[in-house]
Design a protein around this motif. Structure first.
Motif, short mmCIF file in Angstrom:
data_model
loop_
_atom_site.label_atom_id
_atom_site.label_comp_id
_atom_site.label_asym_id
_atom_site.label_seq_id
_atom_site.Cartn_x
_atom_site.Cartn_y
_atom_site.Cartn_z
N ALA A 7 11.31 9.84 -7.64
CA ALA A 7 11.75 11.06 -6.96
C ALA A 7 10.99 12.28 -7.47
N ASP A 8 10.67 12.28 -8.77
CA ASP A 8 9.90 13.38 -9.34
C ASP A 8 8.49 13.37 -8.77
N ALA A 9 7.90 12.18 -8.62
CA ALA A 9 6.56 12.09 -8.04
C ALA A 9 6.55 12.64 -6.62
N VAL A 10 7.60 12.33 -5.86
CA VAL A 10 7.71 12.86 -4.49
C VAL A 10 7.69 14.39 -4.52
N ALA A 11 8.47 14.97 -5.43
CA ALA A 11 8.56 16.43 -5.53
C ALA A 11 7.23 17.03 -5.98
N ILE A 12 6.57 16.39 -6.95
CA ILE A 12 5.29 16.89 -7.44
C ILE A 12 4.25 16.88 -6.32
N LEU A 13 4.18 15.77 -5.62
CA LEU A 13 3.19 15.66 -4.54
C LEU A 13 3.45 16.67 -3.43
N ARG A 14 4.71 16.92 -3.15
CA ARG A 14 5.04 17.94 -2.15
C ARG A 14 4.62 19.33 -2.64
N GLU A 15 4.91 19.61 -3.90
CA GLU A 15 4.60 20.94 -4.44
C GLU A 15 3.10 21.19 -4.51
N ARG A 34 3.95 -2.50 -15.33
CA ARG A 34 3.69 -3.69 -14.51
C ARG A 34 4.59 -3.72 -13.27
N ILE A 35 5.32 -2.65 -13.03
CA ILE A 35 6.29 -2.62 -11.94
C ILE A 35 5.86 -1.68 -10.83
N CYS A 36 5.37 -0.50 -11.20
CA CYS A 36 5.02 0.52 -10.21
C CYS A 36 3.82 0.09 -9.37
N THR A 37 3.79 0.59 -8.14
CA THR A 37 2.65 0.36 -7.26
C THR A 37 1.63 1.48 -7.37
N HIS A 38 2.08 2.68 -7.73
CA HIS A 38 1.22 3.85 -7.84
C HIS A 38 1.71 4.71 -9.00
N ASP A 51 12.83 4.08 -1.69
CA ASP A 51 12.69 4.79 -0.42
C ASP A 51 13.87 5.72 -0.18
N GLU A 52 15.07 5.30 -0.61
CA GLU A 52 16.24 6.17 -0.50
C GLU A 52 16.11 7.34 -1.46
N ALA A 53 15.64 7.08 -2.68
CA ALA A 53 15.48 8.15 -3.67
C ALA A 53 14.45 9.17 -3.21
N ALA A 54 13.46 8.72 -2.45
CA ALA A 54 12.44 9.63 -1.95
C ALA A 54 13.00 10.65 -0.97
N GLN A 55 14.19 10.35 -0.41
CA GLN A 55 14.83 11.25 0.55
C GLN A 55 15.82 12.21 -0.09
N TRP A 56 15.99 12.13 -1.40
CA TRP A 56 16.92 13.05 -2.06
C TRP A 56 16.43 14.48 -1.89
N PRO A 57 17.35 15.47 -1.89
CA PRO A 57 16.92 16.87 -1.76
C PRO A 57 15.93 17.24 -2.85
N LEU A 58 14.95 18.03 -2.50
CA LEU A 58 13.97 18.48 -3.48
C LEU A 58 14.60 19.53 -4.39
N PRO A 59 14.18 19.61 -5.64
CA PRO A 59 14.71 20.65 -6.53
C PRO A 59 14.38 22.04 -6.00
N PRO A 80 4.39 9.56 -0.81
CA PRO A 80 4.51 8.11 -1.01
C PRO A 80 4.93 7.41 0.26
N ARG A 81 4.41 6.22 0.47
CA ARG A 81 4.71 5.45 1.67
C ARG A 81 5.89 4.52 1.43
N PHE A 82 6.44 4.02 2.53
CA PHE A 82 7.56 3.10 2.47
C PHE A 82 7.18 1.88 1.63
N GLY A 83 8.08 1.49 0.73
CA GLY A 83 7.86 0.30 -0.09
C GLY A 83 7.12 0.56 -1.38
N GLU A 84 6.62 1.78 -1.58
CA GLU A 84 5.90 2.09 -2.83
C GLU A 84 6.88 2.53 -3.92
N LEU A 85 6.46 2.34 -5.16
CA LEU A 85 7.21 2.84 -6.32
C LEU A 85 6.22 3.57 -7.21
#
Length: 308
Positions: free
Chosen positions: A48-56, A102-106, A10-18, A62-67
């Protein structure tokens, strides 16, 4: 969900976008995370890359608690196919190199859609998803759980238009994020040599060589961040930038691993579990580079497009 000892997804999801004006900060965060825990940083980098891709590509955030993972390797011997059904899009096939199987939620998953490769978002709690046992044997990056995953009629959400994942400018921004993690891993390997106090001239020479190699890699990452923030939408420039950065950082990683080994001998590889695992992890991780193939591709782009 915890994949890193000091940073949550969740913290990584808040990093500045490229390309947002703070790319240097984003890459420094990746480097710092990798210096602490290389495998954990690799998982955070994908999220963090997934966050940027989805934004672009105007996908869901991604929601809170997801990986989230990004499962985009497309070798010819393992293909996932997307099909439209009356109930929506479903994915079928086997995907290789699925970090966090076996770790990621999405995950963001590339799949064949007609004659093109398209991107899809998948909730990994859905039925029809089966990580393949014994498909990840690496000692290095073992904690990343990067084995194969089978998909059988798995519901998926289309993200962007077909081919958007590969043709968007941000594809190359993410490639530098990986190099920032390599750089952090190399810093951690170098820390073992820095911790020694010997005045042996050969050991000092290797320490100096390590410092110079890391300074070059860090400087290139910083310069690339400034260039990216100035030209965030120039895809050709982005490819050249990313290929150059990855080549320089890969060379630094190789030099650091070699010099630390030559300076200290086998002792830390045999007696220091953390160092031994780190060297193994970094050796595998940096092979996301395709070495001379990537250098040849850089030369081809330069021949075709050129840049300053």
């Amino acid at each position: 969900m915890s994949v890193h000892p000091s940073i949550t997804p969740d913290e990584a999801a808040q990093w500045p976008l490229p390309g947002s004006g703070s790319s240097r900060e984003r890459w420094h965060k990746l480097t710092d995370a990798a210096r602490v825990d290389l495998v954990g940083a690799r998982m955070l980098e994908a999220h963090a890359d997934a966050v940027a891709i989805l934004r672009e590509l105007s996908g869901p955030a991604p929601r809170f608690g997801e990986l989230w993972g990004v499962w985009a390797a497309d070798p010819p011997n393992a293909v996932v196919v997307a099909q439209k059904t009356s109930e929506g899009i479903v994915l079928d096939g086997r995907k290789l190199w699925c970090s966090g199987a076996r770790i990621c939620t999405h995950a963001l998953v590339t799949a064949r859609s007609g004659d093109e490769s398209a991107l899809f978002a998948v909730d990994l709690s859905a039925t029809g998803i089966a990580p393949v046992p014994d498909s990840w044997h690496a000692v290095g990056m073992s904690r990343s759980d990067s084995g194969a995953v089978d998909f059988t009629k798995v519901p998926a959400e289309s993200i962007g238009a077909a081919s958007d994942y590969l043709t968007r400018p941000g594809f190359w921004h993410g490639a530098i994020g990986v190099a920032a993690c390599w750089y952090g891993g190399a810093q951690a390997v170098a820390d073992t040599l820095r911790a020694t106090t010997s005045d042996d001239p050969h050991r000092l020479a290797h320490l100096g060589g390590v410092d110079a190699a890391l300074y070059a890699a860090g400087s290139v990452l910083d310069a690339a961040a400034l260039d990216l923030d100035r030209y965030p939408l120039d895809r050709v420039r982005g490819e050249i930038r990313a290929r150059r950065v990855r080549a320089v950082v890969e060379a630094a990683v190789s030099e650091v691993i070699d010099r630390v080994g030559r300076a200290l001998g086998a002792a830390p590889l045999c007696n220091d579990a953390r160092h031994a695992q780190l060297v193994a992890d970094l050796t595998v991780y940096v092979r996301q580079s395709h070495a001379e193939r990537d250098l040849a591709d850089l030369a081809r782009v330069l021949r075709t497009e050129g840049t300053d």
